[in-house]
Structures are given as structure tokens and as C-alpha cells.
Design a protein around this motif. Structure first.
Motif, PDB file in Angstrom:
ATOM      1  N   LEU A   1       0.826  -1.212   0.000  1.00 20.06           N
ATOM      2  CA  LEU A   1       0.000   0.000   0.000  1.00 20.06           C
ATOM      3  C   LEU A   1       0.861   1.264   0.000  1.00 20.06           C
ATOM      4  N   GLU A   2       1.990   1.221   0.717  1.00 20.70           N
ATOM      5  CA  GLU A   2       2.888   2.373   0.739  1.00 20.70           C
ATOM      6  C   GLU A   2       3.480   2.616  -0.647  1.00 20.70           C
ATOM      7  N   GLY A   3       3.849   1.562  -1.334  1.00 20.84           N
ATOM      8  CA  GLY A   3       4.371   1.681  -2.695  1.00 20.84           C
ATOM      9  C   GLY A   3       3.336   2.268  -3.636  1.00 20.84           C
ATOM     10  N   LYS A   4       2.077   1.866  -3.450  1.00 16.69           N
ATOM     11  CA  LYS A   4       1.000   2.400  -4.290  1.00 16.69           C
ATOM     12  C   LYS A   4       0.799   3.892  -4.043  1.00 16.69           C
ATOM     13  N   SER A   5       0.886   4.300  -2.782  1.00 14.25           N
ATOM     14  CA  SER A   5       0.675   5.721  -2.484  1.00 14.25           C
ATOM     15  C   SER A   5       1.841   6.567  -2.991  1.00 14.25           C
ATOM     16  N   VAL A   6       3.065   6.019  -2.952  1.00 13.21           N
ATOM     17  CA  VAL A   6       4.224   6.736  -3.485  1.00 13.21           C
ATOM     18  C   VAL A   6       4.063   6.910  -4.991  1.00 13.21           C
ATOM     19  N   ARG A   7       3.646   5.858  -5.653  1.00 11.38           N
ATOM     20  CA  ARG A   7       3.447   5.917  -7.106  1.00 11.38           C
ATOM     21  C   ARG A   7       2.327   6.903  -7.460  1.00 11.38           C
TER      22      ARG A   7
ATOM     23  N   MET B   1       1.972  14.564  -9.120  1.00 13.81           N
ATOM     24  CA  MET B   1       2.900  15.677  -9.338  1.00 13.81           C
ATOM     25  C   MET B   1       3.135  15.925 -10.820  1.00 13.81           C
ATOM     26  N   ARG B   2       3.036  14.904 -11.646  1.00  6.16           N
ATOM     27  CA  ARG B   2       3.253  15.065 -13.088  1.00  6.16           C
ATOM     28  C   ARG B   2       2.075  15.725 -13.791  1.00  6.16           C
ATOM     29  N   SER B   3       0.917  15.660 -13.191  1.00 10.86           N
ATOM     30  CA  SER B   3      -0.267  16.207 -13.853  1.00 10.86           C
ATOM     31  C   SER B   3      -0.280  17.728 -13.738  1.00 10.86           C
ATOM     32  N   ARG B   4      -1.149  18.365 -14.538  1.00 11.00           N
ATOM     33  CA  ARG B   4      -1.270  19.821 -14.492  1.00 11.00           C
ATOM     34  C   ARG B   4      -1.983  20.242 -13.221  1.00 11.00           C
ATOM     35  N   PRO B   5      -1.656  21.421 -12.743  1.00 10.87           N
ATOM     36  CA  PRO B   5      -2.364  21.904 -11.544  1.00 10.87           C
ATOM     37  C   PRO B   5      -3.835  22.118 -11.863  1.00 10.87           C
ATOM     38  N   PRO B   6      -4.703  21.969 -10.883  1.00 11.93           N
ATOM     39  CA  PRO B   6      -6.126  22.157 -11.153  1.00 11.93           C
ATOM     40  C   PRO B   6      -6.430  23.613 -11.546  1.00 11.93           C
TER      41      PRO B   6
END
Length: 143
Positions: free
Chosen positions: A123-129, A135-140
């Protein structure tokens, strides 16, 4: 009479159960290839063999795949050598290796449950991913 062929400590087969036919080998070999039958087809009737136990027969049949006929006869062809005795020895060793592999009883798999620590790591790995992708997506609001 020839000595029996030992597969395991308890299982051996009689050489009379093997049927060898010699055919012309394909591939390079000059004039010799058209005159000499150096390739070997080794046949072993697995289904009617009295020396092999039934569970082992089922495992060997599954391992043999396309090398076994509908009648339960294992056919092994060897033509890698130009010499007939070498091809005979190779075919026999391949049959013995197949039978030895089928004699091994696989250990049954025991299903286990994941530990609490491994669940937390996953679950920690999933949340890191997820955070990386966020962070890669555009800001809202920035379209």
C-alpha cells in the motif's frame, strides 16, 4: 539378455520394451547422408509398460507433450550425430532423463496469506506511485 535400464532405485525398464528404428538423417553429410540410416527413432510403450507405476505414467505423459502418441507410445528422434551408435545413446539418455523427471513427485503447494508488513509495504508503494503521478499532472484550474 540385456541388463535392465535403471530409472530410479525402485523403477527400471527392460531393454526389450524399447523399439529402435533407423532412418536417414536430414541435413549436411555429403554422399554419406543418402546412403546411411544414422538417425534413430526410439519408441517406448509407456501405457503398456508393466514396470512403471500408474502415477508416474501420468506425470511422464504430461511431460512428454508432443513426443507421445494417442496410443501412449513415447517417440524420441535423435539425428544430431553422424554416427548411429552416438544417436542411439543420445535417444536412450533422453528417454531415461524424461522418465527420471516423471519419477519425481512434486511437493504440493501450500497456500499462504500475505503478512501484515507485506500488505503495508504494498500500500505504501502504491501511495508513493500515486503521488508521483499526481505531481506530473497539471495543476487544477490550469487548462
Amino acid at each position: 539378455m540385456a541388463d535392465p535400464i535403471t530409472i530410479t532405485r525402485t523403477v527400471s525398464i527392460d531393454p526389450a520394451e524399447l523399439d529402435e528404428t533407423f532412418v536417414r538423417s536430414s541435413g549436411p553429410g555429403g554422399q554419406n547422408v543418402n546412403k546411411v540410416a544414422s538417425a534413430v527413432q526410439l519408441r517406448f510403450d509407456l501405457v503398456n509398460s508393466p514396470n512403471i507405476p500408474e502415477p508416474m505414467k501420468r506425470r511422464v505423459a504430461a511431460l512428454a507433450g508432443s513426443r507421445i502418441t494417442k496410443e501412449g507410445v513415447i517417440v524420441i528422434t535423435s539425428n544430431s550425430h553422424r554416427d548411429q551408435p552416438l544417436n542411439r545413446a543420445e535417444a536412450l539418455s533422453r528417454l531415461v532423463a524424461l522418465l527420471r523427471e516423471g519419477a519425481f513427485v512434486p511437493k504440493p503447494r501450500v497456500a499462504t496469506r500475505p503478512t501484515l508488513a507485506s500488505k503495508k509495504r504494498r500500500l505504501e508503494g502504491k501511495s508513493v506511485r500515486s503521488a508521483v503521478k499526481r505531481m506530473r499532472s497539471r495543476p487544477p484550474g490550469e487548462d
